[in-house]
Design a protein around this motif. Structure first.
Motif, PDB file in Angstrom:
ATOM      1  N   ALA A  35       0.875  -1.326   0.012  1.00  0.00           N
ATOM      2  CA  ALA A  35      -0.014   0.019  -0.051  1.00  0.00           C
ATOM      3  C   ALA A  35       0.894   1.163  -0.069  1.00  0.00           C
ATOM      4  CB  ALA A  35      -0.859   0.037   1.322  1.00  0.00           C
ATOM      5  N   GLU A  36       2.115   1.327   0.767  1.00  0.00           N
ATOM      6  CA  GLU A  36       2.913   2.315   0.722  1.00  0.00           C
ATOM      7  C   GLU A  36       3.466   2.498  -0.764  1.00  0.00           C
ATOM      8  OE1 GLU A  36       5.416   5.546   1.507  1.00  0.00           O
ATOM      9  OE2 GLU A  36       3.659   5.046   2.357  1.00  0.00           O
ATOM     10  N   LEU A  37       4.142   1.542  -1.480  1.00  0.00           N
ATOM     11  CA  LEU A  37       4.545   1.503  -2.715  1.00  0.00           C
ATOM     12  C   LEU A  37       3.621   2.302  -3.579  1.00  0.00           C
ATOM     13  CD1 LEU A  37       6.590  -1.843  -2.673  1.00  0.00           C
ATOM     14  CD2 LEU A  37       7.335   0.398  -2.134  1.00  0.00           C
ATOM     15  N   ALA A  45      12.813   5.452  -4.082  1.00  0.00           N
ATOM     16  CA  ALA A  45      13.558   6.359  -3.428  1.00  0.00           C
ATOM     17  C   ALA A  45      12.574   7.325  -2.739  1.00  0.00           C
ATOM     18  CB  ALA A  45      14.355   7.406  -4.392  1.00  0.00           C
ATOM     19  N   PRO A  46      11.864   6.938  -1.400  1.00  0.00           N
ATOM     20  CA  PRO A  46      11.136   7.834  -1.054  1.00  0.00           C
ATOM     21  C   PRO A  46      11.493   9.185  -0.491  1.00  0.00           C
ATOM     22  CG  PRO A  46      11.755   6.225   0.751  1.00  0.00           C
ATOM     23  CD  PRO A  46      12.491   5.905  -0.803  1.00  0.00           C
ATOM     24  N   PHE A  50      17.828  13.296  -8.620  1.00  0.00           N
ATOM     25  CA  PHE A  50      16.688  13.716  -7.828  1.00  0.00           C
ATOM     26  C   PHE A  50      17.270  14.470  -6.535  1.00  0.00           C
ATOM     27  CE2 PHE A  50      17.459   9.299  -7.293  1.00  0.00           C
ATOM     28  CZ  PHE A  50      17.516   9.085  -5.854  1.00  0.00           C
ATOM     29  N   ASP A  51      16.369  15.151  -6.073  1.00  0.00           N
ATOM     30  CA  ASP A  51      16.818  15.556  -4.307  1.00  0.00           C
ATOM     31  C   ASP A  51      15.973  14.833  -3.492  1.00  0.00           C
ATOM     32  OD1 ASP A  51      18.429  17.653  -5.443  1.00  0.00           O
ATOM     33  OD2 ASP A  51      16.592  18.805  -5.777  1.00  0.00           O
ATOM     34  N   ILE A  52      16.333  14.518  -2.372  1.00  0.00           N
ATOM     35  CA  ILE A  52      15.697  13.935  -1.171  1.00  0.00           C
ATOM     36  C   ILE A  52      15.209  15.022  -0.345  1.00  0.00           C
ATOM     37  CG2 ILE A  52      15.827  12.214   0.832  1.00  0.00           C
ATOM     38  CD1 ILE A  52      15.815  10.862  -1.812  1.00  0.00           C
ATOM     39  N   ALA A  53      14.034  14.978  -0.212  1.00  0.00           N
ATOM     40  CA  ALA A  53      13.359  15.935   0.931  1.00  0.00           C
ATOM     41  C   ALA A  53      13.799  15.877   1.880  1.00  0.00           C
ATOM     42  CB  ALA A  53      11.843  15.776   0.775  1.00  0.00           C
ATOM     43  N   GLU A  54      14.165  16.968   2.713  1.00  0.00           N
ATOM     44  CA  GLU A  54      14.728  16.879   4.201  1.00  0.00           C
ATOM     45  C   GLU A  54      13.460  16.632   5.136  1.00  0.00           C
ATOM     46  OE1 GLU A  54      17.656  17.517   5.182  1.00  0.00           O
ATOM     47  OE2 GLU A  54      18.559  17.558   3.005  1.00  0.00           O
ATOM     48  N   THR A  55      13.763  15.970   5.925  1.00  0.00           N
ATOM     49  CA  THR A  55      12.386  15.656   7.021  1.00  0.00           C
ATOM     50  C   THR A  55      12.814  16.485   8.063  1.00  0.00           C
ATOM     51  OG1 THR A  55      13.710  13.685   7.949  1.00  0.00           O
ATOM     52  CG2 THR A  55      11.929  13.263   6.217  1.00  0.00           C
TER      53      THR A  55
END
Length: 166
Positions: free
Chosen positions: A12-14, A98-99, A160-165
């Motif tokens: 479901a998350e994918l 790549a979440p 891509f960039d990874i969003a900062e949490t």
């Protein structure tokens, strides 16, 4: 292509990741890509590898109904439309693996024509995200006709960039 493996990430998350990124692409409302992109229908996501709790690869499969507006003068899907389909499907596959990936752009996309896919037919688009690093994804894909014959192939690299949490 690699066999599917049990994933530490729930299915479901994918699917949520794929759907969210597709909506993001459609929201950009790019006139030339919104038609083909809106007809990509997600069929399945099959993880192909993981490291710990992190997904490292996946097959993402879509179906696509070829509209006459997607076609060239011979009635087969236009090369520019094929490019757009691989571009969008590759970005969605990257978002699945790549979440937090954002600003996903193709840095290299090669497509090869093997046979036509005609108007009003349904094609299957398969993209495999082979691997991602912190900022690059490596993908390959095929578009097959209704009989399962491979008609187009692609090799794609995305950045891509990874969003900062917070």
């Amino acid at each position: 292509m690699s066999a599917a493996v049990a994933s530490p990430v729930p299915a479901a998350e994918l699917e949520r990741r794929a759907t969210a990124h597709r909506k993001e692409i459609l929201a950009a409302n790019v006139r030339l890509t919104s038609g083909p992109t809106s007809r990509l229908q997600l069929q399945s996501i099959a993880p192909t590898g993981f490291k710990g709790a992190r997904l490292t690869g996946a097959h993402v499969t879509f179906t696509y109904t070829v509209d006459p507006s997607d076609c060239n003068s011979w009635g087969s899907i236009h090369g520019g439309c094929v490019f757009t389909i691989f571009n969008v499907a590759g970005k969605i596959a990257t978002a699945v693996v790549a979440p937090g990936a954002r600003n996903i752009v193709s840095s290299d996309l090669t497509t090869n024509y093997l046979a036509p896919v005609m108007a009003a037919s349904t094609a299957t688009v398969r993209i495999e995200c082979l691997k991602t690093t912190r900022s690059i994804g490596f993908l390959r894909g095929t578009i097959t006709d209704a009989n399962g014959a491979v008609c187009y192939i692609s090799v794609q690299n995305v950045s891509f960039d990874i969003a900062e949490t917070l």
